[in-house]
Design an enzyme around this catalytic site. Structure first.
Site, short mmCIF file in Angstrom:
data_model
loop_
_atom_site.label_atom_id
_atom_site.label_comp_id
_atom_site.label_asym_id
_atom_site.label_seq_id
_atom_site.Cartn_x
_atom_site.Cartn_y
_atom_site.Cartn_z
N HIS A 55 37.84 49.08 41.42
CA HIS A 55 37.84 47.71 41.94
C HIS A 55 36.86 46.89 41.13
O HIS A 55 35.65 47.06 41.25
CB HIS A 55 37.46 47.70 43.43
CG HIS A 55 37.38 46.31 43.99
ND1 HIS A 55 38.49 45.52 44.15
CD2 HIS A 55 36.33 45.56 44.39
CE1 HIS A 55 38.12 44.35 44.65
NE2 HIS A 55 36.82 44.34 44.80
N ASP A 57 35.41 43.45 40.34
CA ASP A 57 35.24 42.05 40.73
C ASP A 57 35.13 41.15 39.51
O ASP A 57 34.34 41.43 38.61
CB ASP A 57 33.97 41.90 41.58
CG ASP A 57 34.13 42.54 42.94
OD1 ASP A 57 35.10 42.19 43.63
OD2 ASP A 57 33.29 43.39 43.31
N ASP A 179 39.89 44.15 48.94
CA ASP A 179 38.53 43.74 49.31
C ASP A 179 38.40 42.41 50.05
O ASP A 179 37.43 42.22 50.77
CB ASP A 179 37.65 43.73 48.04
CG ASP A 179 36.16 43.70 48.36
OD1 ASP A 179 35.79 44.11 49.49
OD2 ASP A 179 35.36 43.29 47.51
N HIS A 429 37.61 36.66 44.93
CA HIS A 429 37.07 36.72 46.30
C HIS A 429 35.55 36.74 46.39
O HIS A 429 35.02 36.82 47.50
CB HIS A 429 37.71 37.89 47.06
CG HIS A 429 37.51 39.23 46.43
ND1 HIS A 429 38.41 39.78 45.55
CD2 HIS A 429 36.52 40.13 46.54
CE1 HIS A 429 37.97 40.95 45.15
NE2 HIS A 429 36.82 41.19 45.74
ZN LIG Z 1 35.58 42.81 45.47
#
Ligand SMILES: [Zn+2]
Ligand SMILES: *[C@@H]1O[C@H](CO)[C@@H](O)[C@H](O)[C@H]1NC(C)=O
Ligand SMILES: *[C@@H]1O[C@H](CO)[C@@H](O)[C@H](O)[C@H]1NC(C)=O
Length: 990
Positions: A55, A57, A179, A429
């Site tokens: 994951h 970001d 997420d 996000h």
């Molecule tokens: Zn995230």
């Protein structure tokens, strides 16, 4: 063991081949990606789908660049380039291995830096389904604070790169939002229309989760629109078992401490039996809360797989030993898999699924931990993101309308790509959501500013081409605080007003000036009503020494659809003096549409009337602040922070019961300037032509000398009988009904009476009863609620002293070089009072005008004589129900067009009807040579779009309605429909 060594030998060959030679023809089979590349499963066993994933970001604790390169590992150890290097390497070692990749913003950077032989190798992995893209947007967008227009754009950009690079094998089959902190119905609707077969996420309210586990409803069918005919907006939705993490004890990343599989029986610490036992226990208990004999385990987490060998070596062994030990009496089959392979099995199960029609907001991860603070966190960034979207759409449109000369013209090289990327990154996000560290927020803003600089060159070039004048154009991005060096100094200038909406608009313009009297004339030379008013004390305070204007020149502009008009402004030597301010609260201000009254004792609003519909409501409005919990609390030690809203008490403090007021009342505008505290003020404003009341609020720096974190709200209390209901938009589109202390799908135990009643407001919210509807249009995403009947509160600004322990590790305490004492934020709310059955006719267009607002550019002195002062890119305005959502250059000779029906099926007698648009009669300067329809994200031809069919538990089989357009050019839009077209065009010489 023999099987195992054979596998390793084969893997060795693969590495050898992949190095510098083309792939072995034997392994280079025709592409079998997608569902065909899934490993076989066992119908008689419980199949555990292991999904290796990372994951990544697109900015959070570090900037997107720092994450890519693995810079600043002192903040967080994370380097995406190494992850991709390492994963590709490890995939080549064993053809059974799988990996999914999600964030195209990162993949795209990595891809550009690879050699062509490495690119070939990766293509092969993608063609064989060993490396699979899921979601595939530029980022994994936030769902609470994003606007649908920007979400569609960022998905389009990422998915286009994947299609251009990998063709059909690069097309993600599932959406993957593991997420984001709550899930919007409009996102689900968009994903369905983008052609995804299913959707997986990780976070939902803990009470909802508990109920769904017992009911085995963690997999469901989400009907995400009440207007689009099913199954157009139906999306199969799966809730992952453990967020997006591996099950406890099975994290084999370099960042984890779980024991590796030690499989040498000669050694003391041999643990294979223990690992297998623990794994089977977890798998069997997980199977109890899901419906089929397939379960999924996410084997990865934040920025994992930088040293992918650790993960894969242990996963290879896990699969081997679990399956080997089960060979005879087995009940569990483990396999490398991907979300789409898992989804395929759920689909094959041919079950019926619980139907859901509401959304997943708000999100709580325990009783006092409501993730409703980020709906408002970083209000300045949220506004900057929204205005940047408006500017980008203008930039896109002018790139098309101005032709190739807009990219390379008298002002140099301009482009829309930089801004597109900056906006795409900002949808992440932890970007527009406001949940990143301060230095990362600064980086997002810097990217947007850089993008806008590139667009400005393009816009100037395009306007030069369209107007025939290369006179220099200046941009004033600080008009909201009355700063614009040109208008402050110039005696004569012109204002070009570009309107990105496909219908004409009337828009108030306020320009900082130092003269006392001006003449303003329109493109036909006719003089227009204007007014000079003194700059308010609050504006002087907030602009500091960035501007010096003493007055503002106010006038209304009328701009044609998708085009511009030009106003010229000249200083008058002996004109009338500016309007004066009076230091008494007027009893009322009004124009021909609205009347608002004030309480003379308090200076607060007391009523609002719509003079056309003859309706009046009692209405007062004031500012309050919640004392943010500092974590010292008997119920829970959760403080308020960037994510979480947790007031210390349900009763907010009033900033001041009374407002000091001054007023300006002229024919062009009426305003009452209210001051509540040195850090809270407001202008209540009515322009002569406006159907909405403007509340321009200025809040900050929030005082913290008392060591109390503050969350400031504006609250409107009315006589409307709301019966605990209120309404909010989802990502700026469809409206959802909200009820106090209530969730549509489970019996709520309300543990946070304020924060648990907060919802995201993207562009508008309303309260209503049978006769009155009050709609509030916002200029950015904010959080809000209706805590008492007749009341609507909106959180404007937050300043907090503690971190809320969700990872960002910083208190949300924004300062800047200009505001070292704390950020000051200014914004506007527009209030409109209507009769409920036709209120949407008013608030839909009003909200669009705030989302896509006119762009002003300025030219000093007189314009050259042959300058074209007016232009419209359309032959005629579009009907009121139709919104032109996208017009952007696609490649050399084609443009992407999205037309949208902007009404829900139930909300307007007038406008909730199908509308037909003739594409050939749309543009004034574009000749259409061909048209093809695409899915919403423009990565698949509409007629090739096939999605899995899912049956809801209601058993109903929606008739698959096929609508036929009258001809290829005459396209019909039904309520809430967005249609995406690729047009082959050539520029007509005008
Ligand atoms: Zn995230
Ligand atoms: C799925 O189930 C329905 C009804 O239970 C049945 O009619 C249909 O044949 C099944 N489809 C498949 C592919 O098994
Ligand atoms: C996807 O890419 C392929 C090959 O690059 C191209 O032929 C096709 O038109 C693209 N599809 C869409 C919908 O753009």
């Amino acid at each position: 063991m023999a099987v195992r060594s054979l596998q390793l030998a084969a893997a060795f060959l693969c590495i050898f081949n992949a190095g510098s030679f083309p792939l072995d023809p034997q392994t280079a089979q025709p592409a079998t990606c997608g569902y065909e590349s899934c490993h076989a499963t066992r119908p008689d066993m419980l199949n555990v789908h292991l999904v290796p994933h990372t994951h990544d970001d697109v900015g959070w604790l570090k900037t997107v660049d720092q994450y890519y390169y693995g810079d600043r590992n002192d903040i967080q150890h994370a380097g995406v380039q190494y992850i991709l290097d390492s994963v590709v390497d490890q995939l080549l070692k064993n053809p059974d291995r799988r990996f999914i990749y999600v964030e195209t913003a990162f993949f795209y950077r990595w891809w550009k830096q690879q050699s062509s032989s490495m690119q070939q190798t990766v293509k092969q992995l993608v063609n064989e389904g060993r490396l699979e893209f899921v979601n595939g947007g530029w980022c994994m967008s936030d769902e609470a604070t994003t606007h649908y227009s920007a979400v569609i754009d960022q998905m389009t950009m990422g998915l286009r790169f994947l299609n251009d690079t990998f063709g059909p094998c690069g097309r993600p089959r599932v959406a993957w939002h593991i997420d984001p902190f709550g899930h919007a119905r409009e996102h689900a609707s968009m994903f369905a229309q983008m052609g995804f077969d299913g959707f997986f996420f990780g976070r939902l309210d803990y009470q909802d989760r508990a109920r769904r586990r017992t009911m085995r409803e963690q997999e469901l069918l989400w009907r995400a629109s009440d207007s689009l005919a099913p199954p157009v907006a139906d999306l199969f939705t799966g809730i992952l078992p453990n967020g997006y993490n591996p099950p406890p004890g099975f994290c084999w990343d370099q960042s984890c401490d779980d024991p590796p599989i030690r499989d040498d029986p000669d050694l003391e610490d041999y643990n294979v039996d223990d690992v297998v036992q623990r794994f089977l226990a977890i798998a069997n208990s997980q199977a109890l809360v899901y419906k089929t004999n397939h379960i999924i385990m996410t084997m990865g987490s934040d920025f994992q797989y930088e040293n992918a060998n650790l993960w894969y070596k242990n996963l290879d062994k896990l699969i081997h030993y679990v399956n080997a030990q089960q060979a005879d009496i087995g009940t569990v089959n483990v396999l490398y898999s991907t979300p789409s392979c898992y989804l395929q099995e759920l689909h094959r199960a041919n079950l019926t699924w619980a139907l859901k029609t509401d959304d997943f907001f708000p999100y709580a991860d325990s009783a006092h931990d409501l993730w409703t603070g980020y709906f408002t966190s970083r209000p300045a960034l949220k506004r900057y993101e929204r205005i940047s979207n408006s500017n980008l759409q203008t930039c896109n449109q002018l790139e098309v309308l101005g032709g190739p000369g807009s990219r390379q013209g008298p002002f140099g090289k301009g482009d829309s790509q930089t801004m597109k990327k900056a906006m795409a990154v900002a949808q992440h996000h932890d970007a527009v959501s406001g949940t990143e560290k301060q230095h990362v927020a600064d980086d997002y803003a810097r990217r947007l500013a850089d993008g806008w600089r590139h667009c400005q060159v393009l816009v100037s070039n395009s306007l030069a081409a369209l107007s025939g004048s290369s006179a220099e154009r200046l941009y004033c991005d600080n008009l909201n605080i009355s700063v614009c060096p040109l208008t402050e100094a110039s005696k004569q200038f012109s204002v070009n007003v570009y309107n990105p909406l496909a219908r004409p608009v009337t828009w108030p313009v306020r320009l900082p000036v130092n003269g006392t009297s001006y003449v303003v004339s329109d493109a036909k030379g006719k003089s227009v009503e204007c007014q000079v008013v003194p700059v308010s004390a609050a504006t002087r305070e907030v602009r500091k020494n960035r501007g010096f204007a003493v007055n503002e020149l106010v006038f209304q502009v009328q701009a044609p659809p998708l085009g511009f008009t030009t106003y010229s402004v000249s200083l008058l030597q002996d004109g009338p003096p500016p309007a004066s301010t009076r230091h008494r609260t007027p009893t009322a201000i009004q124009n021909k549409f609205l009347r608002v009254t004030f309480d003379p004792d308090t200076g607060l609003l007391s009523s609002l009337s719509n003079l056309e519909t003859k309706q009046t409501i009692k209405l007062t409005q004031n500012f309050f602040w919640y004392n943010a919990s500092d974590g010292n609390n008997s119920l829970s030690n959760q403080p308020s922070g960037a994510y979480i809203f947790r007031p210390n008490s349900s009763t907010p403090f009033i900033i001041s019961r009374t407002a000091r007021t001054e007023s300006v009342q002229t024919a062009a505008l009426q305003e009452v300037r209210q001051s509540f505290a040195p850090w809270a003020s407001q202008v209540v404003r009515l322009y002569s032509d406006s159907r909405a009341l403007e509340l321009e609020w200025t809040v900050g720096p929030l005082p913290i000398q008392d060591d109390l974190g503050k969350e400031v709200i504006t609250r409107i209390d009315t006589s409307i009988k709301t019966s605990e209901y209120f309404y909010t938009d989802s990502n700026g589109r469809e409206v959802l009904q909200r009820k106090k202390d209530f969730r549509p799908t489970w019996i709520l135990w309300q543990s946070e009476p304020i924060a648990g009643n907060y919802y995201p407001i993207n562009s508008r919210a309303f309260i209503k009863d049978d006769v009155d509807q009050l709609t509030v249009v916002t200029d950015r995403s904010q959080g809000g609620g209706s805590i008492k009947n007749g009341s609507l509160e909106i959180m404007l600004h937050r300043r907090l002293l503690y971190d809320d322990v969700r990872g960002v590790a910083e208190p949300l305490n924004e300062t800047s070089s200009i505001f070292p004492e704390g950020l000051v934020v200014r914004g506007r709310l527009l209030l409109s009072l209507d009769r409920p059955p036709s209120a949407a006719d008013a608030h839909r267009p009003l909200a669009q005008e705030v989302v896509l607002q006119p762009l002003l550019t300025f030219t000093d002195g007189a314009l050259p004589p042959n300058t074209r002062l007016e232009f419209s890119g359309l032959q005629a305005a579009l009907p009121p129900a139709v919104h032109l959502l996208t017009l952007t250059q696609w490649d050399e000779d084609s443009v992407l067009l999205r037309l949208e029906h902007q009404f829900q099926s139930w909300e307007s007698k007038l406008n909730s009807q199908p509308v037909t648009v003739n594409l050939q009669k749309l543009f004034s300067t574009l000749e259409l040579l061909g048209v093809s329809e695409l899915n919403l994200s423009a990565n698949q031809w509409k007629d090739e779009m096939r999605r899995f069919h899912w049956t809801p538990q209601t058993g109903e089989q929606p008739p698959l309605k096929k609508f036929q357009d009258a001809s290829v050019w005459e396209v019909t839009l039904r309520p809430m429909e967005i249609r995406t077209f690729l047009l082959r065009v050539s520029l007509r010489q005008s």
